[in-house]
Design a protein around this motif. Structure first.
Motif, PDB file in Angstrom:
ATOM      1  N   LYS A 136       0.861  -1.198   0.000  1.00  0.00           N
ATOM      2  CA  LYS A 136       0.000   0.000   0.000  1.00  0.00           C
ATOM      3  C   LYS A 136       0.896   1.248   0.000  1.00  0.00           C
ATOM      4  O   LYS A 136       2.054   1.200   0.458  1.00  0.00           O
ATOM      5  N   LYS A 137       0.324   2.323  -0.509  1.00  0.00           N
ATOM      6  CA  LYS A 137       1.091   3.546  -0.775  1.00  0.00           C
ATOM      7  C   LYS A 137       1.830   4.074   0.465  1.00  0.00           C
ATOM      8  O   LYS A 137       2.979   4.486   0.376  1.00  0.00           O
ATOM      9  N   TYR A 217      -1.366   1.606 -11.742  1.00  0.00           N
ATOM     10  CA  TYR A 217      -1.266   2.037 -10.334  1.00  0.00           C
ATOM     11  C   TYR A 217       0.195   2.128  -9.882  1.00  0.00           C
ATOM     12  O   TYR A 217       0.555   2.964  -9.059  1.00  0.00           O
ATOM     13  N   ILE A 218       1.033   1.230 -10.420  1.00  0.00           N
ATOM     14  CA  ILE A 218       2.467   1.288 -10.078  1.00  0.00           C
ATOM     15  C   ILE A 218       3.056   2.563 -10.685  1.00  0.00           C
ATOM     16  O   ILE A 218       3.770   3.311 -10.022  1.00  0.00           O
ATOM     17  N   LYS A 219       2.697   2.801 -11.943  1.00  0.00           N
ATOM     18  CA  LYS A 219       3.263   3.967 -12.647  1.00  0.00           C
ATOM     19  C   LYS A 219       2.882   5.285 -11.986  1.00  0.00           C
ATOM     20  O   LYS A 219       3.691   6.194 -11.928  1.00  0.00           O
ATOM     21  N   ASP A 220       1.633   5.379 -11.506  1.00  0.00           N
ATOM     22  CA  ASP A 220       1.282   6.684 -10.917  1.00  0.00           C
ATOM     23  C   ASP A 220       1.460   6.719  -9.391  1.00  0.00           C
ATOM     24  O   ASP A 220       0.988   7.627  -8.714  1.00  0.00           O
ATOM     25  N   GLY A 221       2.155   5.709  -8.861  1.00  0.00           N
ATOM     26  CA  GLY A 221       2.538   5.747  -7.445  1.00  0.00           C
ATOM     27  C   GLY A 221       1.408   5.483  -6.469  1.00  0.00           C
ATOM     28  O   GLY A 221       1.533   5.760  -5.275  1.00  0.00           O
ATOM     29  N   LEU A 234      10.455  -6.162 -16.290  1.00  0.00           N
ATOM     30  CA  LEU A 234       9.376  -6.038 -17.278  1.00  0.00           C
ATOM     31  C   LEU A 234       9.492  -4.722 -18.043  1.00  0.00           C
ATOM     32  O   LEU A 234       9.685  -3.666 -17.419  1.00  0.00           O
ATOM     33  N   PRO A 235       9.356  -4.769 -19.359  1.00  0.00           N
ATOM     34  CA  PRO A 235       9.490  -3.542 -20.157  1.00  0.00           C
ATOM     35  C   PRO A 235       8.549  -2.420 -19.722  1.00  0.00           C
ATOM     36  O   PRO A 235       8.922  -1.252 -19.755  1.00  0.00           O
ATOM     37  N   ALA A 236       7.336  -2.747 -19.257  1.00  0.00           N
ATOM     38  CA  ALA A 236       6.379  -1.690 -18.898  1.00  0.00           C
ATOM     39  C   ALA A 236       6.760  -0.974 -17.598  1.00  0.00           C
ATOM     40  O   ALA A 236       6.355   0.165 -17.375  1.00  0.00           O
ATOM     41  N   ILE A 237       7.513  -1.669 -16.726  1.00  0.00           N
ATOM     42  CA  ILE A 237       7.927  -1.048 -15.444  1.00  0.00           C
ATOM     43  C   ILE A 237       9.427  -1.351 -15.224  1.00  0.00           C
ATOM     44  O   ILE A 237       9.793  -2.068 -14.283  1.00  0.00           O
TER      45      ILE A 237
END
Ligand code: ASP
Length: 330
Positions: A136-137, A217-221, A234-237
């Motif tokens: 969780k954040k 959700y990972i990308k925007d924190g 992974l290429p996306a992250i």
């Protein structure tokens, strides 16, 4: 002698009815499908399995000329749906998508009401999905090292969501705990769709989930990503390290999926479903949407009964000993 005639007549009637029945059956198979087909999903709506199912349902329906309707039958890590499908009428109107839980459930449950190797017909593999360990954040740990320290300090106060025994989130989470030598408080859900909602809301601390829904959700924190269950990043992250490179050597969980039907579904119908599945997986829209989530469509030779059945058998043999060795408790 007196009985002969009625007996003969009765036999003739039975044979006649049998012929009629088999020609009706042949006709039903030839005309199939004449109504909508149910695609059973063993987890809650809004989760990774549900998403893949809904993605392929539309193009499969177009290929078959009937709607493919997704039905979520969640609970007990997918085993409720597997039981239901194993008992459904083998008429082609019930098909089933499940992931590697089909192979791991045997080692997790004392007794299953179905046998993964004999209770189903095999249509083909679908796609392989990586997983990410998420937090969780506002969890204080900002990376894997800090997470290890946080877990060691807080033990069972740390909560980890999963989708029940047989779900890959449970497998990943408990392998993780076994490798760290800790026991957290494991919280079961009916799928990682609702589990992810709670992680986003801060009600649970950790979740090991597939990349299907999690990448944005990972990308925007909005969640913390501590490591992927892949051997390569992974290429996306690309900024998220693998668990393997952070000390959990060989920690690899690749979630493969397969499409099944109840045992006894006629071969001509299975062939039609297989052709529709291949067509769906080759559609540019499906390919693009899966690629965006780092999901790999399998090679077309695996989209076959033989490809799925032999993979299932291999995976039962791979995961059985791993699960028993990890002594996964719940
Ligand atoms: N794939 C499951 C779901 O769709 C969750 C899991 O197996 O962990 O919810």
């Amino acid at each position: 002698m007196k009985l002969r005639k009625p007996l003969f007549a009765a036999l003739a009637a039975v044979i006649g009815a049998g012929t009629l029945l088999s020609s009706n059956l042949a006709l039903a198979q030839k005309d199939w499908p004449t109504r909508s087909i149910q695609l059973v999903v063993p987890f809650a709506a809004g989760g990774p399995t549900d998403s893949i199912a809904r993605l392929i349902a539309v193009p499969m329906g177009q290929a078959l000329g009937q709607t493919v309707v997704v039905e979520n039958v969640p609970g007990a890590g997918g085993t409720i749906a597997s039981t239901k499908v194993s008992r459904a009428a083998p008429d082609g109107y019930t098909i089933y998508i499940h992931h590697m839980g089909m192979a791991t459930a045997q080692a997790l449950y004392e007794k299953l009401p179905y046998d993964p190797m004999t209770s189903f017909e095999y249509i083909g593999q679908v796609a392989d999905v990586p997983m990410v360990l998420l937090g969780k954040k506002d969890l204080p740990a900002n990376n894997f090292k800090e997470l290890e320290a946080y877990i060691k300090a807080n033990g069972a106060k740390v909560t980890m969501a999963n989708a029940g025994p047989g779900a890959v989130s449970q497998l990943c989470g408990l392998l993780f705990q076994s490798r760290l030598g800790v026991k957290l408080t494991n919280v079961p859900y009916k799928g990682t769709g609702p589990a992810l909602t709670d992680l986003l809301g801060g009600q649970v601390d950790l979740l090991c989930d597939q990349t299907t829904q999690t990448i944005p959700y990972i990308k925007d924190g909005r969640v913390k990503a501590y490591g992927t269950t892949t051997m390569k990043r992974l290429p996306a992250i690309p900024n998220v390290p693998t668990l393997n490179e952070q000390g959990l050597k060989g920690f690899e969980v690749k979630v493969w999926h397969g499409v099944y039907a109840p045992k006894g579904t006629p071969q001509p119908i299975l062939d039609k479903i297989n052709a529709a599945l291949k067509k769906a997986l080759n559609s540019p829209d499906v390919k693009k949407r899966l690629e965006d989530s780092n999901i790999d469509i399998v090679s077309m030779d695996k989209v076959s009964a033989k490809g799925l059945k032999s993979h299932l058998e291999t995976e039962i043999n791979v995961w059985g000993p791993v699960i028993r060795k990890a002594n996964i408790p719940d």
